[in-house]
Design an enzyme around this catalytic site. Structure first.
Site, PDB file in Angstrom:
ATOM      1  N   CYS A  13       0.279  -0.917  -5.979  1.00  0.00           N
ATOM      2  CA  CYS A  13       1.401   0.052  -5.947  1.00  0.00           C
ATOM      3  C   CYS A  13       2.334  -0.431  -7.125  1.00  0.00           C
ATOM      4  CB  CYS A  13       2.132  -0.633  -4.562  1.00  0.00           C
ATOM      5  SG  CYS A  13       3.585   0.801  -4.364  1.00  0.00           S
ATOM      6  N   CYS A  14       2.407  -1.398  -7.640  1.00  0.00           N
ATOM      7  CA  CYS A  14       2.935  -1.468  -8.931  1.00  0.00           C
ATOM      8  C   CYS A  14       2.240  -0.971  -9.933  1.00  0.00           C
ATOM      9  CB  CYS A  14       3.290  -2.945  -9.183  1.00  0.00           C
ATOM     10  SG  CYS A  14       4.469  -4.052  -8.421  1.00  0.00           S
ATOM     11  N   CYS A  28      12.284  -1.979  -7.175  1.00  0.00           N
ATOM     12  CA  CYS A  28      12.132  -1.133  -6.073  1.00  0.00           C
ATOM     13  C   CYS A  28      13.026  -1.724  -4.752  1.00  0.00           C
ATOM     14  CB  CYS A  28      10.870  -0.784  -5.489  1.00  0.00           C
ATOM     15  SG  CYS A  28       9.944   0.084  -7.075  1.00  0.00           S
ATOM     16  N   CYS A  69      11.115  -4.032  -2.154  1.00  0.00           N
ATOM     17  CA  CYS A  69      10.776  -5.127  -2.617  1.00  0.00           C
ATOM     18  C   CYS A  69      11.602  -6.165  -3.325  1.00  0.00           C
ATOM     19  CB  CYS A  69       9.660  -4.895  -3.838  1.00  0.00           C
ATOM     20  SG  CYS A  69       8.269  -3.872  -3.156  1.00  0.00           S
ATOM     21  N   CYS A  77       4.878  -7.547 -11.904  1.00  0.00           N
ATOM     22  CA  CYS A  77       4.329  -6.378 -11.653  1.00  0.00           C
ATOM     23  C   CYS A  77       3.315  -5.833 -12.627  1.00  0.00           C
ATOM     24  CB  CYS A  77       5.477  -5.037 -11.638  1.00  0.00           C
ATOM     25  SG  CYS A  77       6.387  -5.027 -13.293  1.00  0.00           S
TER      26      CYS A  77
END
Length: 238
Positions: A118-119, A201, A204, A228
């Site tokens: 996702c990162c 985010c 997170c 990340c």
């Protein structure tokens, strides 16, 4: 390049931001970029980079999962520094759609691998577009933030991105950084005073409990080193 970096690292010792930033801008002729996530460190750097806006491309990465408060401080920052054109880079919509269909809307909770993917989609890939062709990348990294960053230099060669990374706040403490915010009335994310010292985010990031280390609120469900993938330090992949 190594000789130049070594020489400038010596020149940077003890210099305040008002002197170190123009020194480095002057000594690099190519494309220069500054990445901001609107956290406290980046806000301080924004203040000192703004007078040199014509020489530095300022950008931010909008992952699509930001806090509302981050957008709010984005707007206040633009209002305070109108000459600073902050360009926004977004993740590819097709990549996001594929990730969500395969992992779920909050798939980053499934595993470390899913979170890193996702990162990669939301941050690393857009970053590559933002810094493409750059010779110098200015960041808000501080040595105090984590063990991963404790042995960094002001200027470092970033092998992965093939450019020089400049960390002007490297030896600033959090208290010194906060003092600059107060001295110059720099816009600050309202979440900061609620315990969000490192803001990423929304899904997170959580507020820190008293005594927790600076990065504990990021990806709090994971153990070990937590990065990340944006900052790969010399020969170490954090």
């Amino acid at each position: 390049m190594k000789e130049k970096i070594d020489y400038l690292n010596k020149e940077l010792q003890g210099l305040p931001l008002a002197e170190s930033i123009p020194l480095i801008i002057k000594n690099f002729d190519g494309k220069k970029v500054f990445s901001t996530s609107f956290g406290i460190e980046d806000q301080v750097l924004t203040h000192f980079i703004a007078p040199y806006a014509e020489f530095v491309n300022t950008f931010t990465l909008d992952t699509g999962r930001q806090f509302a408060e981050t957008y709010e401080v984005f707007q206040r920052t633009q209002n305070k520094y109108p000459k600073l054109n902050i360009k926004t880079f977004f993740p590819d919509a097709a990549d996001i759609n594929t990730y969500v269909s395969e992992q779920g809307i909050n798939g980053f909770y499934n595993s470390i691998e899913s979170r890193k993917e996702c990162c990669r989609i939301r941050k690393v890939v857009p970053l590559g577009k933002a810094i493409k062709g750059a010779e110098l990348w200015i960041t808000g990294l501080r040595a105090e933030q984590s063990e991963n960053r404790s042995d960094m230099q002001f200027l470092e060669w970033d092998e992965a991105n093939q450019l020089v990374k400049f960390n002007p706040l490297l030896h600033y403490t959090l208290k010194e950084t906060e003092a600059l915010i107060d001295t110059y009335n720099i816009p600050l994310n309202s979440l900061y005073k609620k315990g969000y010292l490192s803001i990423g985010c929304a899904p997170c990031t959580r507020a820190l409990a008293e005594g927790e280390p600076f990065r504990a609120g990021r990806w709090w469900w994971e153990d070990g080193k937590k990065e990340c993938g944006l900052h790969i330090h010399t020969d170490k992949n954090y």
